[in-house]
Design a protein around this motif. Structure first.
Motif, PDB file in Angstrom:
ATOM      1  N   PRO A 135       0.813  -1.227   0.000  1.00  0.00           N
ATOM      2  CA  PRO A 135       0.000   0.000   0.000  1.00  0.00           C
ATOM      3  C   PRO A 135       0.837   1.263   0.000  1.00  0.00           C
ATOM      4  CG  PRO A 135      -0.071  -1.086   2.144  1.00  0.00           C
ATOM      5  CD  PRO A 135       0.638  -2.015   1.224  1.00  0.00           C
ATOM      6  N   ARG A 136       0.257   2.328  -0.558  1.00  0.00           N
ATOM      7  CA  ARG A 136       0.927   3.630  -0.641  1.00  0.00           C
ATOM      8  C   ARG A 136       0.382   4.596   0.415  1.00  0.00           C
ATOM      9  NH1 ARG A 136       2.824   4.259  -6.000  1.00  0.00           N
ATOM     10  NH2 ARG A 136       3.799   2.278  -6.596  1.00  0.00           N
ATOM     11  N   VAL A 137      -0.933   4.842   0.357  1.00  0.00           N
ATOM     12  CA  VAL A 137      -1.566   5.781   1.307  1.00  0.00           C
ATOM     13  C   VAL A 137      -2.711   5.047   2.004  1.00  0.00           C
ATOM     14  CG1 VAL A 137      -2.712   7.996   1.627  1.00  0.00           C
ATOM     15  CG2 VAL A 137      -1.013   7.731  -0.202  1.00  0.00           C
ATOM     16  N   ILE A 138      -2.557   4.835   3.309  1.00  0.00           N
ATOM     17  CA  ILE A 138      -3.531   4.021   4.051  1.00  0.00           C
ATOM     18  C   ILE A 138      -4.466   4.905   4.870  1.00  0.00           C
ATOM     19  CG2 ILE A 138      -3.808   2.309   5.885  1.00  0.00           C
ATOM     20  CD1 ILE A 138      -1.180   1.076   4.997  1.00  0.00           C
ATOM     21  N   SER A 139      -5.757   4.588   4.801  1.00  0.00           N
ATOM     22  CA  SER A 139      -6.752   5.203   5.679  1.00  0.00           C
ATOM     23  C   SER A 139      -7.202   4.152   6.686  1.00  0.00           C
ATOM     24  CB  SER A 139      -7.943   5.706   4.860  1.00  0.00           C
ATOM     25  OG  SER A 139      -8.986   6.148   5.720  1.00  0.00           O
ATOM     26  N   LYS A 140      -7.336   4.556   7.947  1.00  0.00           N
ATOM     27  CA  LYS A 140      -7.688   3.621   9.019  1.00  0.00           C
ATOM     28  C   LYS A 140      -9.191   3.655   9.322  1.00  0.00           C
ATOM     29  CE  LYS A 140      -3.348   2.518  10.285  1.00  0.00           C
ATOM     30  NZ  LYS A 140      -2.804   1.152  10.382  1.00  0.00           N
ATOM     31  N   LYS A 141      -9.637   2.636  10.016  1.00  0.00           N
ATOM     32  CA  LYS A 141     -11.032   2.505  10.443  1.00  0.00           C
ATOM     33  C   LYS A 141     -11.501   3.764  11.180  1.00  0.00           C
ATOM     34  CE  LYS A 141     -14.108  -0.558  13.046  1.00  0.00           C
ATOM     35  NZ  LYS A 141     -14.194  -1.755  13.915  1.00  0.00           N
TER      36      LYS A 141
ATOM     37  N   ILE B 145     -13.415   9.335   7.807  1.00  0.00           N
ATOM     38  CA  ILE B 145     -14.487   9.668   6.869  1.00  0.00           C
ATOM     39  C   ILE B 145     -13.872   9.798   5.486  1.00  0.00           C
ATOM     40  CG2 ILE B 145     -16.239  11.376   6.233  1.00  0.00           C
ATOM     41  CD1 ILE B 145     -16.258  12.193   9.238  1.00  0.00           C
ATOM     42  N   LEU B 146     -14.353   8.997   4.537  1.00  0.00           N
ATOM     43  CA  LEU B 146     -13.851   9.060   3.167  1.00  0.00           C
ATOM     44  C   LEU B 146     -14.754   9.976   2.350  1.00  0.00           C
ATOM     45  CD1 LEU B 146     -12.909   5.329   2.449  1.00  0.00           C
ATOM     46  CD2 LEU B 146     -11.612   7.099   3.665  1.00  0.00           C
ATOM     47  N   LEU B 147     -14.135  10.829   1.530  1.00  0.00           N
ATOM     48  CA  LEU B 147     -14.868  11.791   0.710  1.00  0.00           C
ATOM     49  C   LEU B 147     -14.338  11.722  -0.715  1.00  0.00           C
ATOM     50  CD1 LEU B 147     -16.817  14.276   0.436  1.00  0.00           C
ATOM     51  CD2 LEU B 147     -14.843  15.707   1.032  1.00  0.00           C
TER      52      LEU B 147
ATOM     53  N   ILE C 298     -19.831  10.294   0.551  1.00  0.00           N
ATOM     54  CA  ILE C 298     -19.254  10.270   1.903  1.00  0.00           C
ATOM     55  C   ILE C 298     -19.430   8.878   2.495  1.00  0.00           C
ATOM     56  CG2 ILE C 298     -19.373  11.294   4.203  1.00  0.00           C
ATOM     57  CD1 ILE C 298     -20.660  13.748   2.875  1.00  0.00           C
ATOM     58  N   TYR C 299     -18.380   8.394   3.158  1.00  0.00           N
ATOM     59  CA  TYR C 299     -18.429   7.046   3.729  1.00  0.00           C
ATOM     60  C   TYR C 299     -17.653   7.009   5.041  1.00  0.00           C
ATOM     61  CZ  TYR C 299     -17.493   2.007   4.167  1.00  0.00           C
ATOM     62  OH  TYR C 299     -17.395   0.718   4.631  1.00  0.00           O
ATOM     63  N   LEU C 300     -18.283   6.504   6.088  1.00  0.00           N
ATOM     64  CA  LEU C 300     -17.611   6.307   7.372  1.00  0.00           C
ATOM     65  C   LEU C 300     -16.960   4.924   7.345  1.00  0.00           C
ATOM     66  CD1 LEU C 300     -17.003   7.412  10.178  1.00  0.00           C
ATOM     67  CD2 LEU C 300     -19.156   6.447  10.974  1.00  0.00           C
TER      68      LEU C 300
END
Length: 272
Positions: free
Chosen positions: A156-162, A165-167, A176-178
């Protein structure tokens, strides 16, 4: 019978329109402090200034922890974070979009989140066998509060954690996604908003839903997109944490009822 059917369809359409109007009205009231006016009478909370102080303290604490980790691993220590004076974090009266209750404060979104920008990954580095962590390509992977993975990436390059909020910020703007997944690798079509301490992510998600049309209007370019600066400069009404939680509780309850009514109106298609 046809006359009755047509009348029923008209009534159903009217109900659908009323639901959307009610939702908009409810969200507007929530972020002006009107939904929790009665609650505030019976619950004493600190001023949002105290919340901003705790955010500054969190930045310093995290930096100190990062320095310890860097020293332990023989790496260069990170730069000390810029700590703003509290009054500089608050938007001036002249810039306030509308009046809010006295213990709330207007701030820019950058004061209460960490913004993570994604990076595109070559198809040759992805797989469709579920090896590694999911890779979100764009808004097409977000469908009715569900993340649908199509590709995975082992490096992976750029990780978002649990709980981030994804936009979606490019192409289709404004989904929008939690995040429920432990880790997701972000493409540059998606940014992740990581809330600071004492900021309830569900409250922020509701706020973004409330202003999503304003965000979409800021999109520009041949393939519409919005920049980091646009997101970071969003003016946000900030209540104390306890009130954020109460706003979410009320909105969850009210909007669940509204959604059930909307589901019933879908039965109109069976009338045919």
């Amino acid at each position: 019978m046809f006359e009755k059917i047509n009348k029923a369809k008209e009534l159903i359409q009217e109900v659908k329109e009323n639901i959307e109007n009610r939702k908009e009205s409810i969200l507007n009231k929530a972020f002006r402090g009107e939904l929790t006016a009665e609650w505030r009478k019976n619950n004493q909370t600190e001023d949002a200034i105290e919340l901003l102080k705790s955010i500054n303290e969190e930045k310093v604490k995290n930096w100190e922890q990062e320095c310890v980790e860097a020293e332990k691993n023989g790496k260069k220590k990170p730069s000390k974070p810029k700590i703003e004076e509290i009054q500089n974090m608050i938007i001036s009266k002249e810039e306030e979009p509308y009046k809010i209750t006295k213990n709330w404060k207007w701030v820019k979104l950058e004061e209460i989140i960490e913004l993570i920008s994604g990076q595109d990954v070559s198809n040759t580095l992805c797989n469709s066998e579920g090896k590694g962590i999911p890779y979100i390509i764009g808004a097409s992977n977000l469908n009715n509060e569900i993340f649908v993975a199509e590709r995975w990436i082992e490096k992976p390059r750029v990780i978002s954690k649990k709980d981030n909020i994804l936009l979606s910020v490019k192409g289709t703007i404004g989904k929008i996604y939690l995040q429920k997944e432990e880790e997701i690798n972000l493409s540059r079509q998606i940014m992740a908003l990581k809330t600071r301490k004492n900021i309830f992510n569900k409250w922020l998600k509701y706020f973004l839903n409330n202003i999503i049309n304003e965000i979409k209007e800021k999109g520009n370019g041949l393939i519409p997109g919005i920049s980091r600066e646009i997101i970071l400069n969003i003016r946000t009404p900030l209540p104390p944490l306890e009130e954020q939680e109460e706003i979410v509780r009320i909105l969850d309850e009210i909007l669940e009822k509204e959604n059930k009514i909307k589901e019933l109106t879908e039965l109109g298609e069976a009338i045919e």
